[in-house]
Design a protein around this motif. Structure first.
Motif, PDB file in Angstrom:
ATOM      1  N   ILE A  60       0.840  -1.198   0.000  1.00  0.00           N
ATOM      2  CA  ILE A  60       0.000   0.000   0.000  1.00  0.00           C
ATOM      3  C   ILE A  60       0.876   1.251   0.000  1.00  0.00           C
ATOM      4  O   ILE A  60       0.639   2.211  -0.722  1.00  0.00           O
ATOM      5  CB  ILE A  60      -0.953   0.001   1.216  1.00  0.00           C
ATOM      6  CG1 ILE A  60      -2.001  -1.086   1.052  1.00  0.00           C
ATOM      7  CG2 ILE A  60      -1.622   1.368   1.391  1.00  0.00           C
ATOM      8  CD1 ILE A  60      -2.868  -1.290   2.270  1.00  0.00           C
ATOM      9  N   TYR A  61       1.933   1.213   0.794  1.00  0.00           N
ATOM     10  CA  TYR A  61       2.833   2.364   0.945  1.00  0.00           C
ATOM     11  C   TYR A  61       3.492   2.742  -0.376  1.00  0.00           C
ATOM     12  O   TYR A  61       3.648   3.915  -0.691  1.00  0.00           O
ATOM     13  CB  TYR A  61       3.878   2.027   2.006  1.00  0.00           C
ATOM     14  CG  TYR A  61       4.723   3.186   2.444  1.00  0.00           C
ATOM     15  CD1 TYR A  61       4.176   4.228   3.192  1.00  0.00           C
ATOM     16  CD2 TYR A  61       6.073   3.241   2.140  1.00  0.00           C
ATOM     17  CE1 TYR A  61       4.956   5.285   3.617  1.00  0.00           C
ATOM     18  CE2 TYR A  61       6.859   4.296   2.556  1.00  0.00           C
ATOM     19  CZ  TYR A  61       6.293   5.320   3.301  1.00  0.00           C
ATOM     20  OH  TYR A  61       7.062   6.366   3.718  1.00  0.00           O
ATOM     21  N   ILE A  62       3.882   1.740  -1.174  1.00  0.00           N
ATOM     22  CA  ILE A  62       4.596   2.036  -2.423  1.00  0.00           C
ATOM     23  C   ILE A  62       3.692   1.990  -3.645  1.00  0.00           C
ATOM     24  O   ILE A  62       4.174   2.015  -4.782  1.00  0.00           O
ATOM     25  CB  ILE A  62       5.799   1.085  -2.627  1.00  0.00           C
ATOM     26  CG1 ILE A  62       5.341  -0.355  -2.819  1.00  0.00           C
ATOM     27  CG2 ILE A  62       6.799   1.220  -1.502  1.00  0.00           C
ATOM     28  CD1 ILE A  62       6.410  -1.258  -3.373  1.00  0.00           C
ATOM     29  N   LEU A  65       4.369   4.357  -6.531  1.00  0.00           N
ATOM     30  CA  LEU A  65       5.706   4.326  -7.131  1.00  0.00           C
ATOM     31  C   LEU A  65       5.653   3.979  -8.612  1.00  0.00           C
ATOM     32  O   LEU A  65       6.256   4.653  -9.448  1.00  0.00           O
ATOM     33  CB  LEU A  65       6.587   3.299  -6.394  1.00  0.00           C
ATOM     34  CG  LEU A  65       7.952   3.004  -6.999  1.00  0.00           C
ATOM     35  CD1 LEU A  65       8.840   4.226  -6.961  1.00  0.00           C
ATOM     36  CD2 LEU A  65       8.614   1.858  -6.256  1.00  0.00           C
ATOM     37  N   SER A  66       4.908   2.961  -8.960  1.00  0.00           N
ATOM     38  CA  SER A  66       4.869   2.516 -10.361  1.00  0.00           C
ATOM     39  C   SER A  66       4.002   3.422 -11.232  1.00  0.00           C
ATOM     40  O   SER A  66       4.253   3.559 -12.421  1.00  0.00           O
ATOM     41  CB  SER A  66       4.370   1.087 -10.445  1.00  0.00           C
ATOM     42  OG  SER A  66       3.068   0.998  -9.927  1.00  0.00           O
ATOM     43  N   LYS A  67       3.010   4.061 -10.661  1.00  0.00           N
ATOM     44  CA  LYS A  67       2.096   4.897 -11.447  1.00  0.00           C
ATOM     45  C   LYS A  67       2.772   6.132 -12.014  1.00  0.00           C
ATOM     46  O   LYS A  67       2.381   6.628 -13.064  1.00  0.00           O
ATOM     47  CB  LYS A  67       0.895   5.292 -10.601  1.00  0.00           C
ATOM     48  CG  LYS A  67       0.018   4.128 -10.262  1.00  0.00           C
ATOM     49  CD  LYS A  67      -1.108   4.525  -9.355  1.00  0.00           C
ATOM     50  CE  LYS A  67      -1.917   3.282  -9.025  1.00  0.00           C
ATOM     51  NZ  LYS A  67      -2.806   3.461  -7.924  1.00  0.00           N
ATOM     52  N   CYS A 111      11.449  11.306  -0.574  1.00  0.00           N
ATOM     53  CA  CYS A 111      10.208  11.957  -0.114  1.00  0.00           C
ATOM     54  C   CYS A 111       9.344  11.030   0.722  1.00  0.00           C
ATOM     55  O   CYS A 111       8.552  11.491   1.550  1.00  0.00           O
ATOM     56  CB  CYS A 111       9.394  12.463  -1.312  1.00  0.00           C
ATOM     57  SG  CYS A 111      10.137  13.864  -2.142  1.00  0.00           S
ATOM     58  N   ASN A 112       9.462   9.730   0.528  1.00  0.00           N
ATOM     59  CA  ASN A 112       8.647   8.746   1.249  1.00  0.00           C
ATOM     60  C   ASN A 112       9.417   8.054   2.376  1.00  0.00           C
ATOM     61  O   ASN A 112       9.054   6.952   2.806  1.00  0.00           O
ATOM     62  CB  ASN A 112       8.077   7.716   0.271  1.00  0.00           C
ATOM     63  CG  ASN A 112       6.967   8.318  -0.557  1.00  0.00           C
ATOM     64  OD1 ASN A 112       5.841   8.428  -0.096  1.00  0.00           O
ATOM     65  ND2 ASN A 112       7.288   8.757  -1.766  1.00  0.00           N
TER      66      ASN A 112
END
Length: 150
Positions: A60-62, A65-67, A111-112
């Protein structure tokens, strides 16, 4: 969690699971008497290590990332391993897109509150023998670090 549709009792359950959690490191603790323990510390930015929900919460956290690179690459995510497939017949666009992807991902990680392990970061180029001379040696750079081609 609200963004992903977790509301009501389910959201409260997840919040109670993630808040006010403490953990410590134990070394040689076959017997409580002989073990070494770090001090208890509050878990600030992650699910408790070794928890059942950890892998799910990480996905859920990442999720975004791919989008953010979908127009330049095809991302492949497996647990904490991330790969990007970049395809372009134009050598200059390929190099530009690849460097942009690596540098944008590095910023995303920062940033994350995550870090890329730059010592393990590598890349591989697949190409036809006929056009091998076109790309030759290619260097990817993140900041001042030149990545290893495998």
């Amino acid at each position: 969690m609200k963004f992903y549709g977790t509301v009501g009792v389910a959201r409260k359950l997840m919040e109670s699971y993630l808040r006010n959690r403490y953990q410590r490191v134990t070394i040689n603790s076959c017997h409580k008497i002989n073990g070494y323990f770090s001090k208890w510390d509050e878990v600030q930015h992650r699910a408790p290590q070794g928890s059942v929900l950890g892998p799910f919460l990480f996905l859920i956290y990442i999720d975004d990332l791919s989008k953010s690179v979908s127009d330049k690459a095809s991302p492949i995510l497996f647990a904490d391993i991330t790969s990007f497939i970049v395809a372009n017949c134009d050598r200059d666009k390929f190099k530009l897109n690849t460097n942009e992807i690596f540098n944008e991902r590095n910023k995303w990680f920062c940033c994350n509150l995550l870090m890329l392990n730059l010592t393990k970061l590598t890349f591989c180029i697949f190409q036809l023998k006929l056009i091998m001379k076109l790309i030759c040696r290619y260097h990817l750079v993140i900041g001042k670090l030149v990545l290893l081609e495998v």
